[in-house]
Scaffold this motif. Sequence first.
Motif: not given
Length: 169
Positions: A38-44
Motif C-alpha cells: 500500500w505504502l509503495r503505491q502512494l506518491d512520494d
Amino acid sequence: MTKVFIVLISNIASSMFDPIEYADERMDSKQENELLKWLRQLDDEQKFTFVWRVLSANAWKGCELAKRSQLKPIFLEVILEKGLVYGDASSVKWWIKAVLPGLGHRRVLEIIKAHIDIAPLSVYKTLYWLPWLYDNQSKQIKNEILVLQIEFSKKYPNYRPLRSVGTHV
C-alpha cells in the motif's frame, strides 16, 4: 463526477493504514507486506509523511519502515538528519541503517562529516558505529572514517558530552 470519485477513492486508500496505530501495534509478516504494498503505491510526499509520522511515534519501527519503503534520497537525508540529532548513542545506529540502502555508504558518510563543525555531538555518536556499519566497504571509505575520527579528536580533544541527544559542543 469522475473527479469526485477519484478523490473519494484516494481518500479511502490514504486512510487504509494509520501511522500511529502502526507505530503502536505488532503486525505479522502478511500485514507488514500489505502495508508496504500500500505504502509503495502512494506518491512520494504521502509515503514520506506516513513514514515520518511513524518515526515520530516509534523511532525503531519508523526506521525499519524507512528502510523498506523505497523513499527518495532527499527524504532519506531528512530522516538521517533527524536521527543524528534526536537519536541517542545507541539508537543513532538504527537511523543510519535505515538510510544506508537508499543513500549509500559514501553519501551517509558525507552527511555525517558535514556536521563536525555545526553538530559535534551528532558526529560523536556515530563514531562508535561507523566501523561496524562500514565493515564490508572499500579501504578508501574505511580510511575516510579514520580521517573523520582523527579530525574529530583534533577539533574536540577530551570531548565529553553532557547530553545524549542534540547538537551541542
